[in-house]
Design a protein around this motif. Structure first.
Motif, PDB file in Angstrom:
ATOM      1  N   VAL A 243      -4.930 -60.919  30.009  1.00  0.00           N
ATOM      2  CA  VAL A 243      -5.041 -60.467  28.614  1.00  0.00           C
ATOM      3  C   VAL A 243      -3.720 -59.773  28.276  1.00  0.00           C
ATOM      4  O   VAL A 243      -3.266 -58.915  29.033  1.00  0.00           O
ATOM      5  CB  VAL A 243      -6.195 -59.439  28.452  1.00  0.00           C
ATOM      6  N   ILE A 244      -3.096 -60.177  27.161  1.00  0.00           N
ATOM      7  CA  ILE A 244      -1.858 -59.477  26.769  1.00  0.00           C
ATOM      8  C   ILE A 244      -2.127 -58.724  25.469  1.00  0.00           C
ATOM      9  O   ILE A 244      -2.107 -59.303  24.384  1.00  0.00           O
ATOM     10  CB  ILE A 244      -0.680 -60.449  26.582  1.00  0.00           C
ATOM     11  N   PRO A 245      -2.397 -57.422  25.577  1.00  0.00           N
ATOM     12  CA  PRO A 245      -2.670 -56.657  24.355  1.00  0.00           C
ATOM     13  C   PRO A 245      -1.410 -56.510  23.500  1.00  0.00           C
ATOM     14  O   PRO A 245      -0.293 -56.633  23.998  1.00  0.00           O
ATOM     15  CB  PRO A 245      -3.111 -55.286  24.884  1.00  0.00           C
ATOM     16  N   LEU A 246      -1.628 -56.220  22.207  1.00  0.00           N
ATOM     17  CA  LEU A 246      -0.501 -55.917  21.323  1.00  0.00           C
ATOM     18  C   LEU A 246       0.111 -54.583  21.755  1.00  0.00           C
ATOM     19  O   LEU A 246       1.324 -54.396  21.720  1.00  0.00           O
ATOM     20  CB  LEU A 246      -1.025 -55.809  19.880  1.00  0.00           C
ATOM     21  N   ALA A 247      -0.751 -53.643  22.168  1.00  0.00           N
ATOM     22  CA  ALA A 247      -0.277 -52.315  22.570  1.00  0.00           C
ATOM     23  C   ALA A 247      -1.178 -51.739  23.643  1.00  0.00           C
ATOM     24  O   ALA A 247      -2.391 -51.986  23.628  1.00  0.00           O
ATOM     25  CB  ALA A 247      -0.286 -51.379  21.361  1.00  0.00           C
ATOM     26  N   ILE A 248      -0.578 -51.001  24.583  1.00  0.00           N
ATOM     27  CA  ILE A 248      -1.371 -50.140  25.479  1.00  0.00           C
ATOM     28  C   ILE A 248      -0.673 -48.783  25.486  1.00  0.00           C
ATOM     29  O   ILE A 248       0.420 -48.633  26.031  1.00  0.00           O
ATOM     30  CB  ILE A 248      -1.447 -50.652  26.933  1.00  0.00           C
ATOM     31  N   GLU A 249      -1.288 -47.817  24.845  1.00  0.00           N
ATOM     32  CA  GLU A 249      -0.710 -46.481  24.738  1.00  0.00           C
ATOM     33  C   GLU A 249      -1.481 -45.513  25.611  1.00  0.00           C
ATOM     34  O   GLU A 249      -2.709 -45.635  25.766  1.00  0.00           O
ATOM     35  CB  GLU A 249      -0.810 -45.994  23.291  1.00  0.00           C
ATOM     36  N   TYR A 250      -0.762 -44.536  26.167  1.00  0.00           N
ATOM     37  CA  TYR A 250      -1.412 -43.481  26.933  1.00  0.00           C
ATOM     38  C   TYR A 250      -1.258 -42.166  26.167  1.00  0.00           C
ATOM     39  O   TYR A 250      -0.148 -41.821  25.739  1.00  0.00           O
ATOM     40  CB  TYR A 250      -0.748 -43.345  28.313  1.00  0.00           C
ATOM     41  N   VAL A 251      -2.375 -41.459  25.950  1.00  0.00           N
ATOM     42  CA  VAL A 251      -2.312 -40.138  25.304  1.00  0.00           C
ATOM     43  C   VAL A 251      -3.279 -39.185  25.994  1.00  0.00           C
ATOM     44  O   VAL A 251      -4.191 -39.627  26.697  1.00  0.00           O
ATOM     45  CB  VAL A 251      -2.676 -40.181  23.796  1.00  0.00           C
ATOM     46  N   GLU A 252      -3.057 -37.888  25.784  1.00  0.00           N
ATOM     47  CA  GLU A 252      -3.942 -36.885  26.387  1.00  0.00           C
ATOM     48  C   GLU A 252      -4.669 -36.107  25.300  1.00  0.00           C
ATOM     49  O   GLU A 252      -4.159 -35.962  24.190  1.00  0.00           O
ATOM     50  CB  GLU A 252      -3.120 -35.955  27.287  1.00  0.00           C
ATOM     51  N   ARG A 253      -5.840 -35.619  25.685  1.00  0.00           N
ATOM     52  CA  ARG A 253      -6.728 -35.013  24.698  1.00  0.00           C
ATOM     53  C   ARG A 253      -6.073 -33.863  23.924  1.00  0.00           C
ATOM     54  O   ARG A 253      -6.129 -33.818  22.701  1.00  0.00           O
ATOM     55  CB  ARG A 253      -7.974 -34.496  25.414  1.00  0.00           C
ATOM     56  N   ASP A 254      -5.432 -32.921  24.666  1.00  0.00           N
ATOM     57  CA  ASP A 254      -4.924 -31.741  23.958  1.00  0.00           C
ATOM     58  C   ASP A 254      -3.876 -32.118  22.912  1.00  0.00           C
ATOM     59  O   ASP A 254      -3.872 -31.577  21.811  1.00  0.00           O
ATOM     60  CB  ASP A 254      -4.407 -30.653  24.926  1.00  0.00           C
ATOM     61  N   VAL A 255      -3.000 -33.105  23.222  1.00  0.00           N
ATOM     62  CA  VAL A 255      -1.963 -33.428  22.226  1.00  0.00           C
ATOM     63  C   VAL A 255      -2.502 -34.309  21.101  1.00  0.00           C
ATOM     64  O   VAL A 255      -2.158 -34.119  19.935  1.00  0.00           O
ATOM     65  CB  VAL A 255      -0.701 -34.076  22.848  1.00  0.00           C
ATOM     66  N   ILE A 256      -3.378 -35.240  21.413  1.00  0.00           N
ATOM     67  CA  ILE A 256      -3.857 -36.151  20.361  1.00  0.00           C
ATOM     68  C   ILE A 256      -4.725 -35.381  19.364  1.00  0.00           C
ATOM     69  O   ILE A 256      -4.735 -35.663  18.164  1.00  0.00           O
ATOM     70  CB  ILE A 256      -4.607 -37.379  20.957  1.00  0.00           C
ATOM     71  N   GLU A 257      -5.424 -34.353  19.864  1.00  0.00           N
ATOM     72  CA  GLU A 257      -6.255 -33.574  18.942  1.00  0.00           C
ATOM     73  C   GLU A 257      -5.409 -32.701  18.016  1.00  0.00           C
ATOM     74  O   GLU A 257      -5.782 -32.463  16.871  1.00  0.00           O
ATOM     75  CB  GLU A 257      -7.295 -32.763  19.714  1.00  0.00           C
ATOM     76  N   ILE A 258      -4.258 -32.262  18.506  1.00  0.00           N
ATOM     77  CA  ILE A 258      -3.346 -31.495  17.621  1.00  0.00           C
ATOM     78  C   ILE A 258      -2.895 -32.401  16.474  1.00  0.00           C
ATOM     79  O   ILE A 258      -2.882 -32.022  15.302  1.00  0.00           O
ATOM     80  CB  ILE A 258      -2.124 -30.969  18.417  1.00  0.00           C
ATOM     81  N   SER A 259      -2.555 -33.647  16.819  1.00  0.00           N
ATOM     82  CA  SER A 259      -2.096 -34.589  15.795  1.00  0.00           C
ATOM     83  C   SER A 259      -3.214 -34.887  14.795  1.00  0.00           C
ATOM     84  O   SER A 259      -2.998 -34.888  13.578  1.00  0.00           O
ATOM     85  CB  SER A 259      -1.623 -35.880  16.472  1.00  0.00           C
ATOM     86  N   ALA A 260      -4.436 -35.120  15.311  1.00  0.00           N
ATOM     87  CA  ALA A 260      -5.571 -35.434  14.418  1.00  0.00           C
ATOM     88  C   ALA A 260      -5.836 -34.271  13.461  1.00  0.00           C
ATOM     89  O   ALA A 260      -6.013 -34.470  12.256  1.00  0.00           O
ATOM     90  CB  ALA A 260      -6.811 -35.741  15.255  1.00  0.00           C
ATOM     91  N   ARG A 261      -5.824 -33.045  14.013  1.00  0.00           N
ATOM     92  CA  ARG A 261      -6.091 -31.861  13.164  1.00  0.00           C
ATOM     93  C   ARG A 261      -5.046 -31.736  12.071  1.00  0.00           C
ATOM     94  O   ARG A 261      -5.354 -31.475  10.920  1.00  0.00           O
ATOM     95  CB  ARG A 261      -6.080 -30.587  14.023  1.00  0.00           C
TER      96      ARG A 261
ATOM     97  N   LEU B 191      -3.440 -33.987  10.627  1.00  0.00           N
ATOM     98  CA  LEU B 191      -3.634 -35.016   9.601  1.00  0.00           C
ATOM     99  C   LEU B 191      -5.003 -34.905   8.921  1.00  0.00           C
ATOM    100  O   LEU B 191      -5.364 -35.752   8.110  1.00  0.00           O
ATOM    101  CB  LEU B 191      -3.526 -36.406  10.250  1.00  0.00           C
ATOM    102  N   SER B 192      -5.777 -33.880   9.302  1.00  0.00           N
ATOM    103  CA  SER B 192      -7.168 -33.738   8.838  1.00  0.00           C
ATOM    104  C   SER B 192      -7.968 -35.004   9.141  1.00  0.00           C
ATOM    105  O   SER B 192      -8.732 -35.503   8.308  1.00  0.00           O
ATOM    106  CB  SER B 192      -7.236 -33.429   7.343  1.00  0.00           C
ATOM    107  N   MET B 193      -7.770 -35.542  10.318  1.00  0.00           N
ATOM    108  CA  MET B 193      -8.508 -36.735  10.749  1.00  0.00           C
ATOM    109  C   MET B 193      -9.261 -36.391  12.034  1.00  0.00           C
ATOM    110  O   MET B 193      -9.087 -35.300  12.581  1.00  0.00           O
ATOM    111  CB  MET B 193      -7.536 -37.892  11.012  1.00  0.00           C
ATOM    112  N   THR B 194     -10.072 -37.337  12.514  1.00  0.00           N
ATOM    113  CA  THR B 194     -10.818 -37.080  13.751  1.00  0.00           C
ATOM    114  C   THR B 194     -10.462 -38.133  14.783  1.00  0.00           C
ATOM    115  O   THR B 194     -10.535 -39.341  14.506  1.00  0.00           O
ATOM    116  CB  THR B 194     -12.341 -37.148  13.478  1.00  0.00           C
ATOM    117  N   TRP B 195     -10.063 -37.671  15.976  1.00  0.00           N
ATOM    118  CA  TRP B 195      -9.832 -38.603  17.085  1.00  0.00           C
ATOM    119  C   TRP B 195     -11.206 -39.087  17.534  1.00  0.00           C
ATOM    120  O   TRP B 195     -12.102 -38.275  17.782  1.00  0.00           O
ATOM    121  CB  TRP B 195      -9.081 -37.892  18.209  1.00  0.00           C
TER     122      TRP B 195
END
Ligand SMILES: Cc1cc2nc3c(=O)[nH]c(=O)nc-3n(C[C@H](O)[C@H](O)[C@H](O)COP(=O)(O)OP(=O)(O)OC[C@H]3O[C@@H](n4cnc5c(N)ncnc54)[C@H](O)[C@@H]3O)c2cc1C
Length: 456
Positions: free
Chosen positions: A245-263, A265-269
């Motif tokens: 399977v060749i995905p378009l993207a495979i990204e790695y993120v961690e909870r503490d940083v992705i939640e900062i970004s979501a907050r 943007l007023s969005m929800t991870w």
């Protein structure tokens, strides 16, 4: 006649700015404050509207031996757009026309100052697709080429370089050249087009770009896969790539940083379980095809200890996930002293992550890390506390040393700019830098274009 007056003769009075207070926002890019180079004191900002005006500016500057710095969207994160010597700052913002979306040849032709987001919109309106997605859509298309940007969607189709088919550029000596065209094959001599790609504004000013496009895919899905440990997540990536399977993207993120970004943007991870995540974007001709790819990826992830797997199918949901991921750097930026861009062979990404952890432990610091996992490209974030403790450079060099030992490089997509040049002594094979200096000399005998940037 002063430089400003000479520039006014070329572009008109309205497009030359000599007062410092009117050009402040042009004097910095998105590099973290702690390491961003200082702009020089005596800079004249000029906003040409055509390749011919740029040619006249460079001829004049070359004659006067006046440094010229090129500014695209100013989204670079290694100081490349900062005018670090007295001279001319050339903004590309008025070369902003999308000349053509050519559906027959599957190509788009755009002036270099077109913001990336505008180009994506035009391509989308023509029902076509441009795969690479470097995170900031405010970047210019010329800037993307000058940096050979990568981004999240490089796994299946590759980085910007893979999509450039032709370039128009103005040389530091003022000649306008065209390399490539609407061509899929071109063996006419040495490939100067590929030399201009990733030249960081050192070999020429890119004025026009021809990009290859793809037909739109019919269906897509975004998996968010949760893990309790970063190592389990990262170790899964080579197995997905080996599965067929060749995905378009495979990204790695961690909870503490992705939640900062979501907050921010007023969005929800969407994921609520786990500490580390893989974001996998799948595309295909039909929903069934994407579903079957999703099943295969999910099986692999479950076998590797995933604690939860979510799939977003609606377009808006998928766009939101990508948006949250794309804004991580902007969200962390106030606390970041340097964002590294190390790249190792894809199968070594787990070992590299172990090495980053070991460095963090050795110096007793936290190093939040995320990145384009399938490309072997990680962005360990060195936070401001390292600068405060006076260990920023030492920690950075320790991480670089590990990447190089694993056969990697100190920058995979952001480029050398200004801020990465000081650590090139860690990279083996001094001969390659000598060759690069020789090439620079051929293009720019008086070293007027972006001196001190991109080439050691
Ligand atoms: C939030 C965020 C996310 C990002 N995500 C990614 C990512 O995922 N992947 C990635 O690779 N990068 C990423 N970047 C970095 C940045 O967007 C890219 O490096 C982009 O290519 C810079 O384009 P720009 O037009 O803003 O260039 P600038 O910052 O203006 O300039 C960068 C360099 O290119 C030169 N240059 C610009 N235009 C021209 C031209 N027309 N001719 C010749 N030289 C020129 C400049 O002189 C300078 O050396 C991100 C940045 C931000 C802020």
């Amino acid at each position: 006649m002063s430089i400003a007056e000479k520039l006014q003769e070329i572009v008109g009075r309205d497009w030359v700015v000599a007062k410092r207070e009117q050009m402040e926002r042009y004097l910095a890019d998105e590099t973290a404050d702690a390491i961003r180079p200082k702009p020089a004191d005596n800079v004249v900002l000029v906003k040409p509207a055509s390749a011919e005006e740029i040619s006249a500016i460079l001829k004049m500057a070359n004659q006067e031996k006046t440094p010229v710095f090129v500014r695209g969207g100013g989204t670079g994160i290694c100081g490349g757009a900062v005018p670090i010597a007295d001279g001319i700052l050339l903004s590309m913002e008025r070369l902003d026309r999308i000349i053509e979306v050519d559906r027959n040849n599957l190509m788009v032709v755009a002036e270099a100052g077109v913001p990336f987001g505008n180009m994506l919109k035009a391509v989308e309106e023509a029902s076509l697709f441009f795969p690479p997605h470097p995170g900031d859509e405010g970047a210019h298309v010329g800037g993307l080429v000058a940096c050979n940007a990568g981004g999240t969607r490089a796994v299946k189709y590759g980085v910007i370089r893979n999509f450039v088919r032709g370039l128009e550029a103005v040389l530091p000596t003022g000649e306008i050249i065209t390399t490539g065209g609407k061509l899929l094959k071109n063996n006419q001599g040495l490939d100067l087009m590929h030399l201009l790609i990733n030249s960081n504004g050192t070999l020429g000013v890119i004025t026009k770009v021809i990009f290859r496009l793809c037909p739109k895919f019919n269906s897509s899905g975004t998996l968010v896969i949760s893990y309790d440990s970063r190592h389990k997540a990262i170790d899964t990536v080579p197995q997905i790539l080996q599965s067929g399977v060749i995905p378009l993207a495979i990204e790695y993120v961690e909870r503490d940083v992705i939640e900062i970004s979501a907050r921010r943007l007023s969005m929800t991870w969407p994921a609520t379980k786990g500490l580390a995540y893989l974001m996998v974007i799948l595309t295909g001709d039909s929903e069934d095809e994407v579903y079957s790819q999703g099943e295969r990826v999910s099986d692999i992830c479950e076998r590797n200890g995933a604690v939860d797997i979510l799939i977003a199918e609606r377009r808006e949901e998928q766009a939101n996930i990508l948006k949250i991921r794309s804004e991580v750097y902007s969200s962390l930026k106030p606390r970041v002293a340097d964002v590294l861009d190390i790249t190792v062979p894809p199968a070594s990404i787990g070992v590299m992550m172990d090495r980053v952890d070991a460095v963090a432990q050795r110096y007793d610091v936290k190093i939040p890390t995320y990145g384009h996992a399938a490309d072997g490209n990680l962005h360990p974030h060195l936070m401001v506390d390292l600068a405060e403790k006076g260990i920023l450079r030492e920690v950075k060099r320790a991480v670089y040393q590990d990447a190089i030992e694993l056969g990697g490089v100190i920058t995979g997509e952001h480029g050398l700019g200004v801020i990465r040049l000081a650590d090139l002594d860690l990279c083996p094979d001094g001969k390659i830098w000598e060759l690069m200096r020789g090439i620079k000399q051929v293009f720019d005998p008086n070293n007027i274009l972006s001196p001190g940037i991109g080439v050691l």
